[in-house]
Design an enzyme around this catalytic site. Structure first.
Site, PDB file in Angstrom:
ATOM      1  N   GLU A 175      20.446  -8.772  53.918  1.00  0.00           N
ATOM      2  CA  GLU A 175      21.589  -9.267  55.402  1.00  0.00           C
ATOM      3  C   GLU A 175      21.238  -8.153  56.517  1.00  0.00           C
ATOM      4  O   GLU A 175      21.109  -7.079  56.315  1.00  0.00           O
ATOM      5  CB  GLU A 175      23.048  -8.405  54.858  1.00  0.00           C
ATOM      6  N   CYS A 201      26.996  -4.800  62.855  1.00  0.00           N
ATOM      7  CA  CYS A 201      25.953  -5.975  62.710  1.00  0.00           C
ATOM      8  C   CYS A 201      26.633  -6.989  63.426  1.00  0.00           C
ATOM      9  O   CYS A 201      26.184  -7.837  64.015  1.00  0.00           O
ATOM     10  CB  CYS A 201      25.574  -6.133  61.381  1.00  0.00           C
TER      11      CYS A 201
HETATM   12  P1  NAD Z   1      16.937  -0.062  59.401  1.00  0.00           P
HETATM   13  O1  NAD Z   1      16.490  -1.462  58.676  1.00  0.00           O
HETATM   14  O2  NAD Z   1      16.166   0.731  59.997  1.00  0.00           O
HETATM   15  O3  NAD Z   1      17.160   0.643  57.772  1.00  0.00           O
HETATM   16  C1  NAD Z   1      18.071   0.012  56.786  1.00  0.00           C
HETATM   17  C2  NAD Z   1      17.755   0.702  55.530  1.00  0.00           C
HETATM   18  O4  NAD Z   1      16.327   0.440  54.976  1.00  0.00           O
HETATM   19  C3  NAD Z   1      17.804   2.325  55.573  1.00  0.00           C
HETATM   20  O5  NAD Z   1      18.257   2.890  54.225  1.00  0.00           O
HETATM   21  C4  NAD Z   1      16.273   2.662  55.632  1.00  0.00           C
HETATM   22  O6  NAD Z   1      15.958   3.994  55.195  1.00  0.00           O
HETATM   23  C5  NAD Z   1      15.607   1.622  54.814  1.00  0.00           C
HETATM   24  N1  NAD Z   1      14.102   1.325  55.212  1.00  0.00           N
HETATM   25  C6  NAD Z   1      13.545   1.471  56.353  1.00  0.00           C
HETATM   26  N2  NAD Z   1      12.311   1.148  56.071  1.00  0.00           N
HETATM   27  C7  NAD Z   1      12.201   0.815  54.813  1.00  0.00           C
HETATM   28  C8  NAD Z   1      11.118   0.434  53.895  1.00  0.00           C
HETATM   29  N3  NAD Z   1       9.790   0.225  54.526  1.00  0.00           N
HETATM   30  N4  NAD Z   1      11.262   0.065  52.648  1.00  0.00           N
HETATM   31  C9  NAD Z   1      12.454   0.281  52.155  1.00  0.00           C
HETATM   32  N5  NAD Z   1      13.525   0.721  52.868  1.00  0.00           N
HETATM   33  C10 NAD Z   1      13.316   0.923  54.118  1.00  0.00           C
HETATM   34  O7  NAD Z   1      18.280  -0.507  59.720  1.00  0.00           O
HETATM   35  P2  NAD Z   1      19.632   0.587  60.462  1.00  0.00           P
HETATM   36  O8  NAD Z   1      19.238   0.978  61.615  1.00  0.00           O
HETATM   37  O9  NAD Z   1      19.864   1.609  59.392  1.00  0.00           O
HETATM   38  O10 NAD Z   1      20.838  -0.539  60.236  1.00  0.00           O
HETATM   39  C11 NAD Z   1      20.999  -1.069  61.638  1.00  0.00           C
HETATM   40  C12 NAD Z   1      20.751  -2.548  61.197  1.00  0.00           C
HETATM   41  O11 NAD Z   1      21.395  -3.078  60.334  1.00  0.00           O
HETATM   42  C13 NAD Z   1      21.132  -3.414  62.360  1.00  0.00           C
HETATM   43  O12 NAD Z   1      20.038  -4.308  62.474  1.00  0.00           O
HETATM   44  C14 NAD Z   1      22.318  -4.185  61.907  1.00  0.00           C
HETATM   45  O13 NAD Z   1      22.482  -5.399  62.437  1.00  0.00           O
HETATM   46  C15 NAD Z   1      21.890  -4.289  60.437  1.00  0.00           C
HETATM   47  N6  NAD Z   1      23.200  -4.470  59.756  1.00  0.00           N
HETATM   48  C16 NAD Z   1      23.252  -5.993  58.936  1.00  0.00           C
HETATM   49  C17 NAD Z   1      24.362  -6.044  58.152  1.00  0.00           C
HETATM   50  C18 NAD Z   1      24.826  -7.515  57.670  1.00  0.00           C
HETATM   51  O14 NAD Z   1      25.506  -7.308  56.664  1.00  0.00           O
HETATM   52  N7  NAD Z   1      24.146  -8.410  58.114  1.00  0.00           N
HETATM   53  C19 NAD Z   1      25.462  -5.018  57.999  1.00  0.00           C
HETATM   54  C20 NAD Z   1      25.006  -3.748  58.524  1.00  0.00           C
HETATM   55  C21 NAD Z   1      24.062  -3.310  59.198  1.00  0.00           C
END
Ligand code: NAD
Length: 963
Positions: A716, A750
């Site tokens: 997501e 999001c």
């Molecule tokens: P992010 O992608 O930076 O991080 C999300 C998670 O992924 C964190 O726990 C991070 O540590 C982990 N991560 C980062 N790099 C990784 C890797 N190489 N391997 C494995 N895990 C890794 O996102 P964020 O800044 O934490 O969250 C904001 C984003 O999330 C926004 O784009 C928002 O739109 C999205 N979001 C989407 C939904 C949805 O349901 N569609 C809900 C909430 C947030």
């Protein structure tokens, strides 16, 4: 006066029902009239007389209008239709609105006998901006000056007066902003009341929603305590009989009147926003409704409160607002000898009834019309409300005008009607807690209009005990000797807790152990796993204060956001438990040839890596984890770097609820490092990820590069979410929804609105309303209930947003509005919400994750090319909002939009588990939707089992069928 606190709690259903039942059983309600149950017989007979003798009802304005429009439509053309509708509005408007200006209204009142006594109401929506509030204040002042200049010297009860809506004078009119309301609004209303007192004109505070009642009483109390107006007899308040607190409010008003030595006028109404009260209570998960659920209960409550008002006639002047013949008759029966009171009716309603009553009944009291004043553009929502009211089956006016309803049904005794019902409460309206039927309990929420509940929430933010320390649940290696500090993003000087990050070895060990534990967990069966989830839901509820504190202090959430998040987490647990019981507990028996049994069962896939973002550190974290667990998987859960504390607590609660420690592992770690170990680990059975699109793409590529079994990725991700507003939309509501969608949670949802498309005809007004609303946003520490917008998650997020904003404005993007950060009192990662105007939607190419709203104007004829095509080309498909009052417009948009969650005429955030399953398409995610009926299946593998039941010799089942 502290009476309000003790007395004004909403009684639970049982108490409220008892109030009604007592009235029915004892007859003591009519003590003053010296009557007993026979009063009702009298009331019904009187009502019958009144109604039966009525002259032929005149044609309704509606019918007149319809035939007028029908005539014109034969010569149909757009300009003609427009003029027809203008004319129709004028006719209907004249029926319900006394004049466009106060002068026009007074002139009409002077010429029309049935309008000779009015309570004028300045029409319009509640104020959204301070400019709106100022406009209303001026119109109230002018109205008082105009009313005051007429019939000077006449006794106050025989003069027209003014009704005042407090929410029109204060854009932040709610209990969360009580301090501001008392400081800013109370003096303004005080000045208006003094003006009314100088003219010796009545001045009645209108009723608002149930959750504003306490606030209104606080403002009213300030007015009553004003010594300057003590001898004035005109201060009034409206009390709604559908409200379960009505009797308590009457007692409070009477006590206040005695204490302050003044007369208070009370208009008793039945209540106009019953449907909205029911909906709000269900949405907020309140323990009961603030209003009665049956119309007849309100009718009875009205009469019980009539008696109560008469009881206090030494200090209260009652004003009975009703169009119901039975109620009128009963009030007359109940009046003590010599009691002073009046009836009121809405202009456009009840005139015939009251006129007939005045003709028939000697000494019938004076009748005042509640008389709306306003321009035609302010008329629509008022009209819709009146037409709905008249059209409702339970409405007296509707039944009265309907010739097929017999007269004795129209004047039916409400007590008899309630006694004939099976239950006191309406069985068709489920209590908020029972909204989802037997399958699952709804989460419980907070009544933000209840001072006691609000105080409890504020108190829960106080620190208790030691600071929490999040650490990997499988500790090999050493806990770092100096763990990282977790600080409050709203107040960097505040230490919230500590986190020890997992090493690569910790992560690998977690997967090893989870791999070993998974079969036993899968074999334990869905019923057992579902019970663990329900246990966890109960624990979330029990630990709500602790969770809310962490959400506010660690993630910078406001109180309402934090409560909503705990509720969502609880809902996920109960919803997935119910889904698992339904689909996973027993295999599905499949049809097939005789002599063979075929069954399909769902089993866990192995070890799921659950990777979540910081913006819903509890709800998304737990949603992923519980779905994976209940489907039969073991889990290694990685919280976001910024929010390990609340996730650690959630894992602890799941363990306490019965999920074995080896089945669920908590691994706080940097994303990249986690990915390097987790995505290559042989035990990995699937990944559930929520976060940015770029991280999802990285994970996808890493999984593709794995040798061995191909594992599923549920992702997501983000979106460039749009809202489309056409010229038919109700702009005040649009402004509310835009502010909520773009700036709640500091835009860090999001689902948040990023791109507002507004039809150019209405763009200037909408931008003005949004900018005015932004002026009223309180930015600051979210632990204060008055804060609307807290910090962004950290300094680097704030700098990124600042850089973006600077870059685009340097390139010529227009800054329409930027909020002021001077109001912020703490050192934190704050970013001022802003509104930018783009020339073309295609200029926005990335998700800017914060409180930045982009506005684009469009021409109606370019809806497809400039709006829908631009949304499509961006490639995201998470949320979309539409505001229009033309059904074919939103249908056209919905047909074209490839978007996961679409919201029409409301805000576009706050999806509810099982109600609006959440998730996008295209660049916004793989699906299936979280909190939806298809989610769990993606965490499972399917197995069929075919058993040849005749292998042992013969088909006994077939042979035993007989002929
Ligand atoms: P992010 O992608 O930076 O991080 C999300 C998670 O992924 C964190 O726990 C991070 O540590 C982990 N991560 C980062 N790099 C990784 C890797 N190489 N391997 C494995 N895990 C890794 O996102 P964020 O800044 O934490 O969250 C904001 C984003 O999330 C926004 O784009 C928002 O739109 C999205 N979001 C989407 C939904 C949805 O349901 N569609 C809900 C909430 C947030």
């Amino acid at each position: 006066m502290c009476l309000a606190e003790g007395l004004l709690r909403i009684p639970d259903d049982e108490t409220a029902d008892r109030l009604i039942a007592d009235k029915i059983a004892s007859g003591n309600w009519s003590a003053h009239a010296g009557a007993s149950h026979s009063t009702w017989v009298n009331a019904s007979t009187w009502g019958l007389m009144l109604t039966g003798k009525l002259i032929e009802p005149p044609k309704l304005a509606r019918e007149e209008t319809t035939s007028w429009v029908q005539g014109l439509s034969r010569r149909i053309s757009a300009p003609v239709l427009r003029s027809a509708f203008r004319q129709a509005m004028r006719i209907i408007g004249g029926e319900f609105v006394v004049g466009r200006t106060i002068q026009e209204a007074l002139d009409r009142s002077a010429k029309t006998s049935e309008l000779s006594l009015c309570s004028f109401d300045m029409l319009g929506e509640g104020a959204r901006t301070w400019a709106d509030a100022e406009r209303y204040r001026k119109s109230y002042e002018q109205a008082l000056d105009a009313i005051g200049s007429q019939r000077k010297g006449t006794p106050i009860d025989e003069r027209s007066n003014l009704s005042v809506k407090l929410s029109a004078l204060e854009p932040k009119y709610d209990l969360m902003h009580e301090g501001l309301v008392m400081q800013r609004l109370a003096p303004i209303v005080g000045d208006l009341a003094r003006r009314a007192a100088r003219f010796d004109v009545g001045f009645t505070i209108d009723a608002e929603e149930a959750d504003r009642l306490d606030l209104s009483l606080n403002v009213f109390e300030a007015l009553a305590r004003d010594k300057q107006t003590q001898s004035w007899q005109g201060l009034g308040i409206v009390i709604q009989a559908y409200g379960k607190r009505a009797p308590y409010v009457i007692e409070w008003v009477a006590a206040l009147a005695r204490e302050t030595g003044r007369r208070i006028c009370v208009r008793l109404v039945k209540g106009a926003y019953w449907d909205a009260e029911i909906k709000r209570a269900q949405e907020r998960g309140l323990s009961s409704f603030p209003v009665f659920t049956r119309k007849v209960s309100t009718d009875i409550s009205y009469l019980a409160n009539t008696e109560r008002l008469f009881k206090h006639r030494d200090v209260i002047y009652p004003m009975f607002a009703t169009h119901n013949a039975h109620t009128i008759a009963a009030v007359l029966e109940l009046r003590p000898p010599g009691a002073k009171f009046e009836f009121q009716r809405l202009h456009g309603m009840g005139a015939l009834l009251h006129a007939e009553a005045q003709r028939q009944i000697d000494g019938f009291p004076r009748v005042r019309a509640y008389a709306p004043v306003g321009q035609h553009e302010e008329l629509l929502s008022y009209l819709v409300r009146r037409l709905l009211e008249n059209g409702a089956n339970s409405s007296f006016v509707n039944r009265f005008m309907n010739e097929s309803v017999p007269v004795d049904t129209v004047v039916e005794d409400p007590i008899a009607a309630l006694q004939a019902a099976d239950s006191m409460t309406n069985p068709h309206i489920p209590l908020p807690n029972n909204l989802y039927g037997a399958s699952r309990e709804n989460s419980s929420g907070v009544d933000w209009g209840n001072p006691q509940q609000l105080a409890e929430q504020i108190a829960s933010l106080q620190k208790s005990g030691e600071l929490p320390h999040a650490a990997p649940s499988t500790l090999v290696g050493k806990i770092e000797s100096t763990p990282h500090e977790v600080r409050n993003p709203a107040n960097l000087s505040e230490l919230v807790g500590y986190v020890s990050a997992a090493s690569k070895e910790d992560i690998a060990l977690a997967f090893d152990k989870a791999g070993q534990a998974r079969k036993a967990w899968d074999d334990a069966g869905a019923t057992h796993r579902a019970a663990c989830l329900v246990g966890a839901a109960d624990k979330l509820r029990a630990h709500r204060a602790e969770l809310v504190r962490l959400l506010v202090k660690e993630a910078g959430k406001t109180l309402p956001d934090a409560i909503a998040e705990v509720r969502e987490a609880e809902d996920f647990c109960r919803y997935y438990a119910a889904q698992a019981r339904e689909h996973f507990a027993e295999p599905t028996v499949l049809p097939g040839p005789t002599g063979e049994d075929n069954k399909l069962s769902l089993r866990g896939r192995g070890v799921f890596a659950c990777i979540s973002p910081w913006n819903f550190p509890l709800a998304i974290f737990l949603g992923q984890v519980t779905a994976a667990l209940v489907a039969g998987n073991s889990v290694v859960a990685k919280p976001a770097e910024s929010t390990p504390l609340v996730a650690a607590l959630a894992v602890r609660l799941l363990h306490e609820a019965g999920v074995p420690r080896d089945v669920l592992h908590f691994v706080p770690a940097a994303g990249k490092m986690f990915g390097e170990v987790a995505l290559k680990h042989p035990a990995l059975g699937g990944v559930c990820f929520t976060g940015s699109t770029s991280t999802a793409q990285f994970i996808n590529r890493a999984l593709a590069a794995r040798d061995g079994a191909i594992v599923p990725l549920i992702a997501e991700t983000g979106g460039i979410n749009a809202m489309i507003v056409d010229s038919s939309a109700l702009l005040e509501q649009v402004a509310d929804d835009v502010l909520t969608s773009a700036f709640t949670s500091a835009g860090q949802r999001c689902s948040a609105l990023r791109l507002l498309f507004v039809q150019d005809d209405v763009a200037d007004r909408l931008i003005e309303l949004i900018a005015g609303g932004m002026n009223e946003l309180h930015i600051g520490d979210p632990s204060l209930p008055s804060t609307d917008v807290g910090p962004v998650i950290n300094q680097s997020a704030a700098s990124k947003l600042e850089d973006y904003s600077k870059k685009v404005t340097q390139k010529g993007v227009k800054m329409l509005k930027q909020c002021d950060l001077n109001q912020v009192r703490t050192e934190g990662s704050y970013f001022a919400p802003r509104m930018l105007e783009l020339n073309n939607a295609r200029e926005l190419t990335s998700e800017e994750f914060g409180p930045i709203l982009h506005v684009v104007r469009f021409k109606r004829e370019n809806l497809q090319s400039d709006v829908l095509a631009a949304i499509r080309e961006a490639g995201y498909g998470l949320t979309l909002g539409v505001h229009t009052r033309i059904e074919s417009v939103w249908q056209e948009i919905v047909a074209e939009a490839a978007v996961g969650n679409i919201y029409i005429n409301r805000n576009m955030i706050g999806a509810v588990v099982g109600v609006q399953p959440f998730g996008g398409e295209g660049l916004s995610g793989t699906g299936p939707k979280a909190g939806g009926p298809h989610y769990l299946f993606r965490f499972a593998t399917e197995r069929t089992l075919t058993v040849n039941t005749v292998a042992t010799g013969g088909n006994a089942r077939l042979l035993s069928l007989g002929s």
